[in-house]
Write an enzyme that holds these catalytic residues in place. Sequence first.
Site, PDB file in Angstrom:
ATOM      1  N   GLY A  12       0.796  -1.225   0.000  1.00 14.05           N
ATOM      2  CA  GLY A  12       0.000   0.000   0.000  1.00 14.05           C
ATOM      3  C   GLY A  12       0.824   1.268   0.000  1.00 14.05           C
ATOM      4  N   LYS A  36       1.785  -6.956 -13.950  1.00 10.45           N
ATOM      5  CA  LYS A  36       1.730  -7.389 -12.546  1.00 10.45           C
ATOM      6  C   LYS A  36       1.474  -8.894 -12.578  1.00 10.45           C
ATOM      7  CE  LYS A  36      -0.367  -6.210  -8.080  1.00 10.45           C
ATOM      8  NZ  LYS A  36       0.724  -5.455  -7.429  1.00 10.45           N
ATOM      9  N   ASP A  50      -5.393  -3.184  -9.171  1.00 12.59           N
ATOM     10  CA  ASP A  50      -4.101  -2.702  -9.647  1.00 12.59           C
ATOM     11  C   ASP A  50      -3.893  -3.059 -11.115  1.00 12.59           C
ATOM     12  OD1 ASP A  50      -3.568  -1.713  -7.148  1.00 12.59           O
ATOM     13  OD2 ASP A  50      -2.233  -3.339  -6.553  1.00 12.59           O
TER      14      ASP A  50
END
Length: 210
Positions: A12, A36, A50
């Site tokens: 985070g 990712k 994300d």
Amino acid sequence: MKKFFITGTGTGIGKTYITSAILKNILSRKKIIGIKPIAAGFSQNSINEDVQTLLDCQASINDHHKINFYSLKKAVSPHIGTEEEGMQIDFNLIKQKINDLENEYDRILVEGVGGLLSPVDQSRTNLDLIRHLDIPVIVIIGLKLGCINDALLTQHVLESNGIKAAGWVGNLIDPEMDEVDKNIEYLKQNIKSKCLGIARHNDSNFKLNI
């Protein structure tokens, strides 16, 4: 060809935000892709938040599987998620997919999941994945109280394992942090790799180049 692994001093702290900033800044001049490989937690459309953010920066990519190879249902540490779902993370598969992308792109950004020592399964961490991929890292430092300790510990782990740091980025995740500039100056003086940029809170003009 340049490949970088985007890691961080914790969870985070803005890895996806900084990766997106790099993508937006370089897209007009270089063929770059941000991926990712491992993500934890997704919504009803089966895409991790994300991963979706990275997709939004790359209009030419319409299939999330191109940038995300393992997606866990629950937003938990992957070592928990992989065990619950019976999923096996294959580092060789990740490396092969990244190598395949080299035929299409000048730059490849590989965003990790969690911090440097966050587990990706029951026995391995992001550090092990970085070792396997054998590419330099960019460290995202979440600027908040305690960031110096986090940053220097991360640097120590990288150096102890012979991993090259291409640089670091400071991301102000606590807008109420006291003495931000003095902390940044200390980091610049005590981290051996170069500072690639500082992202202030909600700074829409933040740019970073690699």
